[in-house]
Design an enzyme around this catalytic site. Sequence first.
Site, PDB file in Angstrom:
ATOM      1  N   SER A  52       0.675  -1.121  -0.108  1.00  0.00           N
ATOM      2  CA  SER A  52      -0.078  -0.013   0.005  1.00  0.00           C
ATOM      3  C   SER A  52       0.814   1.064   0.112  1.00  0.00           C
ATOM      4  O   SER A  52       0.525   2.553  -0.833  1.00  0.00           O
ATOM      5  CB  SER A  52      -0.869   0.143   1.118  1.00  0.00           C
ATOM      6  OG  SER A  52      -0.379   0.271   2.385  1.00  0.00           O
TER       7      SER A  52
ATOM      8  N   ARG B  79      22.284 -13.681   2.635  1.00  0.00           N
ATOM      9  CA  ARG B  79      21.924 -12.308   2.492  1.00  0.00           C
ATOM     10  C   ARG B  79      22.454 -11.396   1.453  1.00  0.00           C
ATOM     11  O   ARG B  79      22.097 -10.918   0.289  1.00  0.00           O
ATOM     12  CB  ARG B  79      22.054 -11.590   3.715  1.00  0.00           C
ATOM     13  CG  ARG B  79      21.599 -10.269   3.819  1.00  0.00           C
ATOM     14  CD  ARG B  79      21.581  -9.486   5.198  1.00  0.00           C
ATOM     15  NE  ARG B  79      21.219 -10.551   6.278  1.00  0.00           N
ATOM     16  CZ  ARG B  79      19.893 -10.766   6.335  1.00  0.00           C
ATOM     17  NH1 ARG B  79      18.853 -10.400   5.805  1.00  0.00           N
ATOM     18  NH2 ARG B  79      19.566 -11.486   7.348  1.00  0.00           N
TER      19      ARG B  79
ATOM     20  N   LEU C  32      19.075  -5.366   4.861  1.00  0.00           N
ATOM     21  CA  LEU C  32      20.110  -5.221   3.955  1.00  0.00           C
ATOM     22  C   LEU C  32      21.447  -5.352   4.432  1.00  0.00           C
ATOM     23  O   LEU C  32      21.569  -5.023   5.635  1.00  0.00           O
ATOM     24  CB  LEU C  32      19.864  -3.606   3.328  1.00  0.00           C
ATOM     25  CG  LEU C  32      18.661  -3.275   2.747  1.00  0.00           C
ATOM     26  CD1 LEU C  32      18.933  -1.883   2.144  1.00  0.00           C
ATOM     27  CD2 LEU C  32      18.022  -4.209   1.803  1.00  0.00           C
TER      28      LEU C  32
ATOM     29  N   HIS D 229       8.847   3.114   8.751  1.00  0.00           N
ATOM     30  CA  HIS D 229       8.475   2.217  10.039  1.00  0.00           C
ATOM     31  C   HIS D 229       7.253   2.820  10.785  1.00  0.00           C
ATOM     32  O   HIS D 229       7.370   3.905  10.880  1.00  0.00           O
ATOM     33  CB  HIS D 229       9.835   2.209  10.706  1.00  0.00           C
ATOM     34  CG  HIS D 229       9.904   1.441  11.951  1.00  0.00           C
ATOM     35  ND1 HIS D 229       9.727   0.009  11.742  1.00  0.00           N
ATOM     36  CD2 HIS D 229       9.648   1.724  13.348  1.00  0.00           C
ATOM     37  CE1 HIS D 229       9.833  -0.315  13.095  1.00  0.00           C
ATOM     38  NE2 HIS D 229       9.501   0.335  14.019  1.00  0.00           N
TER      39      HIS D 229
ATOM     40  N   ASP E  23      16.337   0.155  11.177  1.00  0.00           N
ATOM     41  CA  ASP E  23      15.469   1.332  11.785  1.00  0.00           C
ATOM     42  C   ASP E  23      16.147   2.372  12.564  1.00  0.00           C
ATOM     43  O   ASP E  23      15.788   2.968  13.595  1.00  0.00           O
ATOM     44  CB  ASP E  23      14.195   0.629  12.507  1.00  0.00           C
ATOM     45  CG  ASP E  23      13.731  -0.596  11.909  1.00  0.00           C
ATOM     46  OD1 ASP E  23      13.444  -0.381  10.556  1.00  0.00           O
ATOM     47  OD2 ASP E  23      12.809  -1.067  12.688  1.00  0.00           O
TER      48      ASP E  23
ATOM     49  N   GLN F 181      -1.326   7.911   7.598  1.00  0.00           N
ATOM     50  CA  GLN F 181      -0.130   8.784   7.722  1.00  0.00           C
ATOM     51  C   GLN F 181       0.874   8.303   6.963  1.00  0.00           C
ATOM     52  O   GLN F 181       1.767   9.259   6.665  1.00  0.00           O
ATOM     53  CB  GLN F 181       0.264   8.973   9.324  1.00  0.00           C
ATOM     54  CG  GLN F 181      -0.933   9.679  10.034  1.00  0.00           C
ATOM     55  CD  GLN F 181      -1.415  10.888   9.609  1.00  0.00           C
ATOM     56  OE1 GLN F 181      -0.578  11.719   8.947  1.00  0.00           O
ATOM     57  NE2 GLN F 181      -2.664  11.127   9.274  1.00  0.00           N
TER      58      GLN F 181
HETATM   59  C1  GRF Z   1       4.049  -0.808   6.637  1.00  0.00           C
HETATM   60  O1  GRF Z   1       3.290  -0.711   8.067  1.00  0.00           O
HETATM   61  C2  GRF Z   1       5.408  -0.277   6.980  1.00  0.00           C
HETATM   62  O2  GRF Z   1       5.495   0.769   7.790  1.00  0.00           O
HETATM   63  C3  GRF Z   1       6.181  -1.391   7.358  1.00  0.00           C
HETATM   64  O3  GRF Z   1       5.649  -2.432   6.743  1.00  0.00           O
HETATM   65  C4  GRF Z   1       4.281  -2.126   6.369  1.00  0.00           C
HETATM   66  C5  GRF Z   1       4.185  -2.317   4.916  1.00  0.00           C
HETATM   67  O4  GRF Z   1       2.749  -1.987   4.399  1.00  0.00           O
HETATM   68  N1  GRF Z   1       7.621  -1.317   7.126  1.00  0.00           N
HETATM   69  P1  GRF Z   1       2.569  -2.187   2.873  1.00  0.00           P
HETATM   70  O5  GRF Z   1       2.869  -3.084   2.110  1.00  0.00           O
HETATM   71  O6  GRF Z   1       3.219  -0.564   2.290  1.00  0.00           O
HETATM   72  O7  GRF Z   1       0.823  -1.792   2.772  1.00  0.00           O
END
Ligand code: GRF
Length: 203
Positions: free
Chosen positions: A13, A65, A93, A109, A145, A173
């Site tokens: 999304s 990896r 990564l 995040h 992160d 958001q």
């Molecule tokens: C989101 O909550 C993002 O912050 C986290 O993984 C989720 C991914 O959601 N890193 P989408 O695949 O973009 O819908």
Amino acid sequence: MKNLAILLSGRGSNFEAIAKSVSSGRIPDARIAVVISNKPKAGGIETARRLGLNALVIPSKGKGREEHDREVVTALQTREVDLVCLAGYMRLLSPWFVSQFPHRILNIHPSLLPAFPGLEAQEQALAYGVKVTGCTVHFVDKELDHGPIIVQKTVPVLDSDNERALAARILEQEHIAYSEAIGIVLEGRYEIAGRRLTQTRTT
Ligand code: GRF
């Protein structure tokens, strides 16, 4: 024209929100050059194909990896990618990957970092009992992160919240924050001192 790459593993999304911002001009002078998933069944790959974008599956299963990262980096270099956007990419990564794109990899995040890094950030926030959480778009460095923060958005935690409701409000958001951050970075409207990023104006 700047070339964006999206790396994802799931529903995508955030990728879709970025794609809308690119096509509407909210992120100007950019195109999505490639969408890469390490999971063959990622919903985001379906979306990329539907949108007529270049969609690649580079499976990570059974690979080391760095071995996998080398395949991904080759795909990015072939397409002359300027900025890599991690959007629900469920893989760490390697330091080598990060060193190939200094200050050119972003991640989103679902918490206000440095609170609640790692998996299930929304659940961690609820369990801790914070009253405010949100999302963070940051540069990727060699720690999880962790890199300099570009944009954060706050979201109140309601007494009636469960993980799902909270995650959905944070996600709204996220979709706004990611495009904002990409705009700042692509236009070079920032300076970094230590780990503190400040926005500069361009005229
Ligand atoms: C989101 O909550 C993002 O912050 C986290 O993984 C989720 C991914 O959601 N890193 P989408 O695949 O973009 O819908």
